[in-house]
Design a protein around this motif. Structure first.
Motif, PDB file in Angstrom:
ATOM      1  N   ARG A   3     -63.206  55.158  25.599  1.00  0.00           N
ATOM      2  CA  ARG A   3     -63.344  56.606  25.543  1.00  0.00           C
ATOM      3  C   ARG A   3     -63.437  57.193  26.938  1.00  0.00           C
ATOM      4  O   ARG A   3     -62.989  58.318  27.187  1.00  0.00           O
ATOM      5  CB  ARG A   3     -64.565  56.990  24.703  1.00  0.00           C
ATOM      6  CG  ARG A   3     -64.435  56.565  23.249  1.00  0.00           C
ATOM      7  CD  ARG A   3     -65.620  56.999  22.441  1.00  0.00           C
ATOM      8  NE  ARG A   3     -65.566  56.475  21.085  1.00  0.00           N
ATOM      9  CZ  ARG A   3     -64.918  57.047  20.086  1.00  0.00           C
ATOM     10  NH1 ARG A   3     -64.261  58.150  20.299  1.00  0.00           N
ATOM     11  NH2 ARG A   3     -64.907  56.500  18.886  1.00  0.00           N
ATOM     12  N   GLU A   8     -61.518  61.137  24.130  1.00  0.00           N
ATOM     13  CA  GLU A   8     -61.899  61.106  22.719  1.00  0.00           C
ATOM     14  C   GLU A   8     -60.683  61.438  21.859  1.00  0.00           C
ATOM     15  O   GLU A   8     -60.569  62.518  21.306  1.00  0.00           O
ATOM     16  CB  GLU A   8     -63.016  62.131  22.457  1.00  0.00           C
ATOM     17  CG  GLU A   8     -64.272  61.867  23.231  1.00  0.00           C
ATOM     18  CD  GLU A   8     -65.093  60.760  22.603  1.00  0.00           C
ATOM     19  OE1 GLU A   8     -64.829  60.425  21.441  1.00  0.00           O
ATOM     20  OE2 GLU A   8     -65.998  60.250  23.254  1.00  0.00           O
ATOM     21  N   ASN A  12     -63.501  58.681  13.775  1.00  0.00           N
ATOM     22  CA  ASN A  12     -63.465  57.879  12.561  1.00  0.00           C
ATOM     23  C   ASN A  12     -63.196  58.759  11.356  1.00  0.00           C
ATOM     24  O   ASN A  12     -63.842  59.760  11.137  1.00  0.00           O
ATOM     25  CB  ASN A  12     -64.802  57.151  12.370  1.00  0.00           C
ATOM     26  CG  ASN A  12     -64.978  56.066  13.406  1.00  0.00           C
ATOM     27  OD1 ASN A  12     -64.017  55.650  14.037  1.00  0.00           O
ATOM     28  ND2 ASN A  12     -66.221  55.611  13.579  1.00  0.00           N
ATOM     29  N   GLU A 713     -61.232  51.058  13.453  1.00  0.00           N
ATOM     30  CA  GLU A 713     -62.268  52.041  13.190  1.00  0.00           C
ATOM     31  C   GLU A 713     -63.517  51.424  12.569  1.00  0.00           C
ATOM     32  O   GLU A 713     -64.576  52.057  12.563  1.00  0.00           O
ATOM     33  CB  GLU A 713     -61.727  53.129  12.253  1.00  0.00           C
ATOM     34  CG  GLU A 713     -60.682  54.019  12.886  1.00  0.00           C
ATOM     35  CD  GLU A 713     -60.143  55.026  11.900  1.00  0.00           C
ATOM     36  OE1 GLU A 713     -60.419  54.869  10.700  1.00  0.00           O
ATOM     37  OE2 GLU A 713     -59.457  55.980  12.321  1.00  0.00           O
ATOM     38  N   SER A 716     -66.978  50.715  15.969  1.00  0.00           N
ATOM     39  CA  SER A 716     -66.821  51.596  17.127  1.00  0.00           C
ATOM     40  C   SER A 716     -67.208  50.892  18.427  1.00  0.00           C
ATOM     41  O   SER A 716     -66.666  51.219  19.494  1.00  0.00           O
ATOM     42  CB  SER A 716     -67.677  52.857  16.937  1.00  0.00           C
ATOM     43  OG  SER A 716     -69.050  52.504  16.792  1.00  0.00           O
ATOM     44  N   TYR A 717     -68.093  49.911  18.338  1.00  0.00           N
ATOM     45  CA  TYR A 717     -68.507  49.172  19.541  1.00  0.00           C
ATOM     46  C   TYR A 717     -67.322  48.388  20.095  1.00  0.00           C
ATOM     47  O   TYR A 717     -67.049  48.383  21.292  1.00  0.00           O
ATOM     48  CB  TYR A 717     -69.659  48.234  19.180  1.00  0.00           C
ATOM     49  CG  TYR A 717     -70.297  47.547  20.373  1.00  0.00           C
ATOM     50  CD1 TYR A 717     -70.986  48.282  21.343  1.00  0.00           C
ATOM     51  CD2 TYR A 717     -70.192  46.168  20.527  1.00  0.00           C
ATOM     52  CE1 TYR A 717     -71.558  47.641  22.429  1.00  0.00           C
ATOM     53  CE2 TYR A 717     -70.769  45.526  21.599  1.00  0.00           C
ATOM     54  CZ  TYR A 717     -71.451  46.266  22.555  1.00  0.00           C
ATOM     55  OH  TYR A 717     -72.003  45.639  23.629  1.00  0.00           O
ATOM     56  N   PHE A 719     -64.190  49.081  19.438  1.00  0.00           N
ATOM     57  CA  PHE A 719     -63.167  50.066  19.825  1.00  0.00           C
ATOM     58  C   PHE A 719     -63.435  50.586  21.242  1.00  0.00           C
ATOM     59  O   PHE A 719     -62.505  50.751  22.044  1.00  0.00           O
ATOM     60  CB  PHE A 719     -63.146  51.209  18.817  1.00  0.00           C
ATOM     61  CG  PHE A 719     -62.276  52.358  19.223  1.00  0.00           C
ATOM     62  CD1 PHE A 719     -60.896  52.282  19.113  1.00  0.00           C
ATOM     63  CD2 PHE A 719     -62.830  53.517  19.750  1.00  0.00           C
ATOM     64  CE1 PHE A 719     -60.097  53.337  19.502  1.00  0.00           C
ATOM     65  CE2 PHE A 719     -62.035  54.572  20.138  1.00  0.00           C
ATOM     66  CZ  PHE A 719     -60.655  54.486  20.012  1.00  0.00           C
ATOM     67  N   ASN A 720     -64.662  50.833  21.552  1.00  0.00           N
ATOM     68  CA  ASN A 720     -65.000  51.364  22.875  1.00  0.00           C
ATOM     69  C   ASN A 720     -64.709  50.365  23.987  1.00  0.00           C
ATOM     70  O   ASN A 720     -64.472  50.757  25.129  1.00  0.00           O
ATOM     71  CB  ASN A 720     -66.462  51.777  22.931  1.00  0.00           C
ATOM     72  CG  ASN A 720     -66.729  53.007  22.073  1.00  0.00           C
ATOM     73  OD1 ASN A 720     -65.843  53.840  21.891  1.00  0.00           O
ATOM     74  ND2 ASN A 720     -67.935  53.118  21.541  1.00  0.00           N
TER      75      ASN A 720
END
Length: 759
Positions: A3, A8, A12, A713, A716-717, A719-720
């Motif tokens: 991100r 951003e 989700n 999705e 999120s951890y 994904f980041n």
């Protein structure tokens, strides 16, 4: 991490693919380029089917006649027919079209041409099938087993006629020529003579049916009129007799169309008016003569004085004496004896004239009396006649009602009698509203099938079928093809592509002299080392830069290689990425952390006896467990699985695994971890806390975008920490079919000169 680098761009549960409201011409053209082979194959197949159809189709011949709905007989037909025979509106013409298609006309043609015995007609349009069907029905019909043969033959004959009529109806085509009153009747069959005969018979049957229908309608109308005339004649007689009886019962005597009492009253009123006029006239004459007498005027004149000879004579003498007296008075003076005598004669004449006027006035009084008496008599007679007429008028109300009823029935009788005579004339003089203006002739060329039209139709059918198949394929193509789809769908950076490389099944690894060295089972695992200038190597270099930028503060970078499903080539990417880093001089260790399907171990160390599992459980020396590639210096910690590990996620998140990473971090710049795929197991998520950055591998054209997006999705951890996505197994020949103007794929040819796949 991601991100911070790329913004951003993903939330989700949100929709990432924007829907364009404008048709993307470039996208449509790309679809055409991708599916033209499918469409072409379907068109060729359609053309082939069209040729087969033309070779196997039975040629059909069409013969047609033209029928005119004749308007020239309108006035004559209106005079002779009851309902009018001319068609004036659209609905009537369409009704004639349906009449030509009707079963009645078809049955008439069947009887006229004896089509049930015509071999050509019976050989046409599936008659054999129908005959077979009737035979089978007759055999299995239990009710017909016990019926008489004569009844069966009659019923079968009727059924055959109906079937033949249905066959005729099925091959009739009736059309209207524009907005005119001309109808074209066409018949189609495999035999030109049969088409000609049936078409002409249809026209003749239509005219005969028109004549018969008019004759039957007129005959039915004549019969009905005859019955109605008899009823009206009797009703007219009855109502006329009722009028006469009513007059006799109430003493009503008429002269002409008026009662005698009404005539008398009218005459008395006229006489009374005359009498009143006579009274007024007599009174006026009397009043005038009385005024003359009272005034003593000798010069006043009335009509009766002028008619009286005595009065005229006296007046003459009076005037002569007056004239003479005036002369003598003028000459001798008014006192002269002669003048005095003349004035005495004048007075006598005057008296005699007024006596005559009194006599005439007396006559006027008598006339007034007579006129007044007559007036009174007439007034009395009028009053009596008025009373009689008033009584008669009350009765006349009922009489007039009876007379109106009698007159109505009399008029109806006359009208129906006239219509009956017209109907009788029409029966003897039939007239149709149609005539045939063009007879059918035998066709020399088949009208069906139309070769060019049939081929065009089959070609169009093949094109539409191909377009449908192509559209279905495009609809089913929900996979990743270009980098823009990665960015718009996942919100992750697109790092590049890895080409599709065929594995050599016959390739055998060289014998391993040192069990601590890697033994690669395929050239693709050394691809970036053998081809450092390839586009694949450039993609991995780009990935290294992305990791370095994302983990710039880390001394040792732990990089996890993940994918969504097994078989997407993440192990191949992991091995080549690790070899690239090692070849560039970085201290690099590759760990096979896929404890359920260790693909990297099968590619590099099938001879290994121990590996990461033993290191986790036994805290063994990593130096003894790691294998080394002497060419690049890459160290590899394999995963030797002797039995299935049910709790692999706990092992990856255990302190033992963290200890391995910690110890390797002391002696390495990069630690590449080949992790299990995200969709089937949770191992990668369990290990995510230990990883500094993730590289996401997606197979080109195989894994659905929806599944990949859901996998990303879900955590999120993870994904980041994902620095980007690599499209693996890309077919370079097909990928250009998905490129768009301005995209990196579009300019691939331009910058491909910077790559050398053979060096």
């Amino acid at each position: 991490m991601n991100r911070e680098l790329y913004g951003e761009s993903v939330v989700n549960g949100s929709q990432r693919e924007s829907d364009s409201e404008v048709i993307d011409v470039e996208a449509v053209w790309a679809i055409v380029r991708r599916q033209w082979i499918v469409v072409s194959v379907c068109m060729v197949a359609g053309l082939f089917l069209g040729i087969v159809y033309l070779l196997s189709a039975v040629p059909l011949y069409t013969s047609q006649i033209s029928v005119l709905i004749d308007r020239s007989n309108k006035q004559f037909a209106d005079q002779l027919t009851l309902g009018g025979g001319v068609l004036d509106d659209e609905g009537s013409v369409l009704s004639q079209v349906e009449l030509l298609r009707s079963q009645t006309i078809a049955l008439s043609v069947v009887d006229k041409l004896k089509l049930i015995d015509d071999p050509q007609f019976n050989a046409s349009f599936g008659s054999l099938y129908k005959s077979t069907y009737r035979t089978i029905v007759k055999i299995f019909s239990v009710s017909q087993w016990f019926s008489s043969d004569e009844g069966d033959s009659v019923a079968d004959l009727e059924q055959r006629k109906r079937d033949a009529a249905a066959g005729v109806q099925g091959n009739i085509n009736v059309t209207r020529v524009g907005r005119s009153y001309v109808l074209t009747v066409a018949y189609v069959s495999p035999f030109p003579n049969l088409s000609q005969n049936v078409a002409n018979a249809l026209g003749d049957a239509y005219l005969e049916d028109s004549l018969n229908s008019k004759y039957e309608a007129t005959r039915r109308a004549s019969n009905w009129l005859l019955e109605r005339i008899a009823e009206l004649r009797q009703q007219a007689l009855d109502t006329d007799l009722a009028v006469q009886k009513f007059k006799s019962a109430h003493g009503l005597v008429t002269a002409g169309d008026q009662l005698v009492s009404d005539q008398q009253l009218s005459e008395l009123n006229s006489a009374l008016i005359v009498a009143q006029s006579d009274v007024a006239k007599a009174k006026a004459k009397l009043q005038r003569i009385e005024q003359i007498i009272d005034s003593g005027e000798t010069d006043a004149i009335v009509s009766d004085v002028l008619d009286s000879s005595i009065t005229n004579e006296l007046r003459t003498k009076y005037l002569n004496a007056s004239k003479l007296e005036a002369q003598i008075s003028a000459k001798l003076g008014p006192r002269h004896v002669q003048a005095v005598r003349l004035r005495a004669e004048m007075d006598e004449y005057k008296r005699l004239m007024f006596d005559e006027l009194n006599r005439i006035a007396q006559g006027y009084r008598s006339e007034v009396d007579v006129a007044e008496a007559r007036e009174k008599t007439l007034a009395a007679n009028v009053a009596d006649a008025t009373g009689v007429s008033a009584n008669a008028n009350e009765t006349m109300v009922q009489l007039r009602e009876l007379q109106r009823e009698s007159e109505t029935y009399r008029n109806l009788y006359q009208t129906f009698l006239q219509r009956y005579q017209e109907a009788v004339q029409q029966q003897s003089f039939p007239l149709t509203d149609a005539r045939i203006i063009s007879r059918a002739s035998a066709s020399t060329r088949p009208s069906h099938p139309k070769k060019i039209l049939a081929l065009a139709g089959f070609l169009a059918l093949g094109m539409f079928a191909g377009a449908g198949i192509g559209a279905f394929r495009e609809f089913r193509d929900r996979f990743f093809r270009v980098g823009d789809q990665i960015r718009s769908t996942l919100g992750l950076e697109f790092l590049g592509t890895a080409p599709l490389m065929a594995e050599n099944a016959a390739y055998k690894a060289e014998p391993v002299s040192d069990p601590r060295t890697v033994a690669k089972f395929g050239p693709i695992y050394d691809y970036v080392v053998d081809h450092p200038l390839s586009s694949f190597a450039e993609t991995l270099r780009n990935s290294k830069i992305a990791v370095d930028l994302a983990c710039s503060t880390k001394k040792t970078k732990v990089i996890g290689i993940v994918s969504t499903l097994p078989g997407e080539g993440k192990s191949t990417i992991a091995v080549n990425f690790a070899e690239l880093l090692a070849a560039q001089g970085a201290r690099t260790t590759l760990i096979d952390a896929d404890l359920r399907n260790p693909g990297a171990t099968r590619a590099l160390a099938q001879h290994a006896q121990a590996g990461v599992l033993e290191a986790i459980l036994g805290n063994q020396d990593l130096g003894r467990l790691c294998l080394v590639n002497p060419r690049t210096g890459l160290r590899f910690l394999p995963a030797v699985i002797k039995q299935r590990v049910p709790h692999s996620s706990e092992l990856l998140s255990s302190p033992g695994m963290k200890s391995i990473i910690s110890r390797l971090s002391e002696v390495n710049d990069y630690i590449i971890v080949d992790l299990p795929p995200l969709a089937p197991v949770v191992d990668a998520r369990a290990f995510a806390g230990t990883v500094d950055a993730f590289l996401f591998i997606v197979e080109w054209g195989k894994v659905s975008r929806r599944l990949v997006r859901q996998s990303v999705e879900a955590d999120s951890y993870l994904f980041n920490k994902c620095v980007g996505v690599i499209l693996n197994k890309v077919d370079q020949g097909k990928q250009k079919l998905y490129q768009k103007y301005g995209s990196s794929e579009y300019y691939y040819r331009t910058y491909s000169k910077y790559y050398n796949e053979n060096a």
